[in-house]
Design an enzyme around this catalytic site. Sequence first.
Site, mmCIF file in Angstrom:
data_model
loop_
_atom_site.group_PDB
_atom_site.id
_atom_site.type_symbol
_atom_site.label_atom_id
_atom_site.label_comp_id
_atom_site.label_asym_id
_atom_site.label_seq_id
_atom_site.Cartn_x
_atom_site.Cartn_y
_atom_site.Cartn_z
ATOM 1 N N LYS A 1 4.229 1.000 10.054
ATOM 2 C CA LYS A 1 4.302 2.242 9.280
ATOM 3 C C LYS A 1 3.744 3.420 10.087
ATOM 4 C CE LYS A 1 3.196 0.210 5.045
ATOM 5 N NZ LYS A 1 2.367 0.192 3.859
ATOM 6 N N GLU B 1 0.869 -1.166 0.000
ATOM 7 C CA GLU B 1 0.000 0.000 0.000
ATOM 8 C C GLU B 1 0.915 1.229 0.000
ATOM 9 O OE1 GLU B 1 -2.734 0.369 3.285
ATOM 10 O OE2 GLU B 1 -3.514 2.252 2.469
ATOM 11 N N ARG C 1 5.079 -12.624 9.886
ATOM 12 C CA ARG C 1 5.778 -11.397 9.529
ATOM 13 C C ARG C 1 7.101 -11.323 10.291
ATOM 14 N NH1 ARG C 1 3.576 -6.121 9.853
ATOM 15 N NH2 ARG C 1 1.937 -6.949 8.607
HETATM 16 P P1 ATP Z 1 2.437 -1.996 8.293
HETATM 17 O O1 ATP Z 1 1.794 -3.006 9.205
HETATM 18 O O2 ATP Z 1 3.822 -1.609 8.682
HETATM 19 O O3 ATP Z 1 1.553 -0.819 8.006
HETATM 20 P P2 ATP Z 1 1.479 -3.314 5.981
HETATM 21 O O4 ATP Z 1 1.392 -4.773 6.074
HETATM 22 O O5 ATP Z 1 0.212 -2.591 6.172
HETATM 23 O O6 ATP Z 1 2.626 -2.768 6.913
HETATM 24 P P3 ATP Z 1 1.621 -3.243 3.156
HETATM 25 O O7 ATP Z 1 2.106 -2.161 2.275
HETATM 26 O O8 ATP Z 1 0.187 -3.600 3.118
HETATM 27 O O9 ATP Z 1 2.078 -2.838 4.607
HETATM 28 O O10 ATP Z 1 2.496 -4.550 2.942
HETATM 29 C C1 ATP Z 1 2.787 -5.097 1.697
HETATM 30 C C2 ATP Z 1 3.154 -6.533 1.880
HETATM 31 O O11 ATP Z 1 4.272 -6.651 2.756
HETATM 32 C C3 ATP Z 1 2.020 -7.326 2.489
HETATM 33 O O12 ATP Z 1 1.885 -8.538 1.776
HETATM 34 C C4 ATP Z 1 2.471 -7.582 3.887
HETATM 35 O O13 ATP Z 1 1.972 -8.798 4.358
HETATM 36 C C5 ATP Z 1 3.998 -7.590 3.769
HETATM 37 N N1 ATP Z 1 4.607 -7.179 5.016
HETATM 38 C C6 ATP Z 1 4.391 -6.051 5.701
HETATM 39 N N2 ATP Z 1 5.097 -6.031 6.849
HETATM 40 C C7 ATP Z 1 5.779 -7.201 6.892
HETATM 41 C C8 ATP Z 1 6.693 -7.798 7.828
HETATM 42 N N3 ATP Z 1 7.029 -7.181 8.964
HETATM 43 N N4 ATP Z 1 7.189 -9.017 7.532
HETATM 44 C C9 ATP Z 1 6.861 -9.623 6.384
HETATM 45 N N5 ATP Z 1 6.021 -9.136 5.471
HETATM 46 C C10 ATP Z 1 5.476 -7.930 5.710
HETATM 47 MG MG MG Z 2 -1.327 -3.826 4.770
#
Ligand code: ATP
Ligand code: MG
Length: 566
Positions: free
Chosen positions: A274, A38, A264
């Site tokens: 984030k 995102e 994760r």
């Molecule tokens: P945050 O929780 O920091 O806001 P997010 O998961 O909302 O991160 P996205 O941009 O939606 O951020 O993530 C894109 C991809 O990266 C998704 O498939 C998510 O599962 C993966 N991802 C995000 N954070 C992690 C992590 N700490 N370890 C592994 N994969 C991750």
């Molecule tokens: Mg997300």
Amino acid sequence: MSIETPSTPERSDFIREIVAADLRQGRNQTVVTRFPPEPNGYLHIGHAKSICLNFGIASEFGGCCHLRFDDTNPMKEEQEYIDSIETDVHWLGFDWGQHLYFASDYFEQLYEWAVDLIKSGKAYVDDLSADEIREYRGTLTEPGKDSPWRNRSTEESIDLFARMRSGEFPNGSRVLRAKLDMAAPNINLRDPILYRIVHAEHPRTGNAWCVYPTYDFAHGQSDAIEGITHSICTLEFQDHRPLYDWLIENLPVPSHPHQYEFARLNLTHTVLSKRVLIRLVNEERVRGWDDPRMPTLSGLRRRGFPARGIRDFTTMVGVARADGVVEVEMLEHAVRDVLNRTALRRFGVLDPLKVIIENYPEGQVEEIEALNNPEDPSAGTRRVPFTRELWIERDDFMEEPVKKFFRLAPGREVRLRSAYFVTCREVVKDADGRVIELRCTYDPDTRGGAAPDGRRPKATLHWVSAAHAVRAEIRLYDHLFTSPFPGAAGRELFEDLNPESEIVRQGCFVEPSLADLAVGETVQFERLGYFCADPDSAAGALVFNRTLTLKDTWAKLQAQGRQNEA
Ligand code: ATP
Ligand code: MG
């Protein structure tokens, strides 16, 4: 959550096994994965794990991996983030080729499918407010209640949904929901929201839309449109999978992707949310998204971490089914491992102390040949000027040496790396008693660092010729959070910020070849650590970042861990 002992660095895991079996048994002819960020912030090391997994699997199995922006929430998304994400994925070493997509490209199709769902009686427009929807939803232990609008006619829902789209209603006044089961044990199935009204400009579609699909409605359908075979995401989406499958089964989508979840990445001394990273930036606790202490890929890059080190780290961590925390020292270990093999050796002095070699001819300059990298003979040698006046590290001298201090002291001989043996003859102090200069002599027969009589000083020091030294600012970095588990035990998260995570040293001296070290290249300052030029660096005003010290604490932590287990 417990500290995770890393698995052996071999490349197999439960997801790769699933993919291999699907191909072997003919459930899929080819593998197509995607990385779906995102664009509401910069990528961090957790994303790197997902990127390496998705792109890695695609390349190992001869398939492809799409980069798809999940741009369904215009309130938080920006072009700056889109650009940074593309830069970071490339920098990490992956390429999506032609396969760059945006969920927003599918808005029209998604809208049509939503209308299909209404027509088949599987979705309805709900007039409840956000608060009411929450109340009606029930809890983990109590079932929800049906909305009074749940059984409104299909015609009315179709009409209202069209008017939602045309902009007639304010934010939050209505939503489109799937008609599933308000008593479902899985809360995600209690009539989940598919569309909400958001009057906001979208970075790509501008003002064309004021209804936006939720993650749940956009994600699986985007996967299906793109022919994704394995939709790999993190564990928090496990409970969304029944909804993912239900939508795929109930819509006329062109393919049937499957979702798989993995744990994760969590790291000690690090926050990977984030929301928190944005706060650090906005509250100016750091220099920006790319601050060298940030766990963002742009921060790690600016810090001097090579992409290779990050990729190796994700391999070491492996892919688990259950959440855990990895020690940040393991990341540092992977980075040191790459840098030890690749970084050129250079001389830099952080806290300079003047040395004058009394028996060395005034005005003479010798070009000393020094190895670029003892680990890699092909890296060759460089020439470093040696003269009568040098800078050495202040803490390489002790006027009254303590036990086990083998470096320079009055009357003692040490080796200057690749140059000569010198002996300290006299200590010069200022009015306050502070040592400002050492008068030494050198042995001309020890050029290159070896004595004909075979004597061997116990210490070898780095040095820089004073006449040739280039002045620099050096920023010393350490963990952003002091606690391994920031904000644990009810502490305010920012109370755990490390006040010494950045220490700026002015008046350091580095060897002349470092004046044009390119940003992005990391070298080893001998005996001190790995350093890189910061983008703030300018001709005549050099700035270096300490990437890491040389001390690898990971092996030690491992040993301790094993001891504690025993
Ligand atoms: P945050 O929780 O920091 O806001 P997010 O998961 O909302 O991160 P996205 O941009 O939606 O951020 O993530 C894109 C991809 O990266 C998704 O498939 C998510 O599962 C993966 N991802 C995000 N954070 C992690 C992590 N700490 N370890 C592994 N994969 C991750
Ligand atoms: Mg997300």
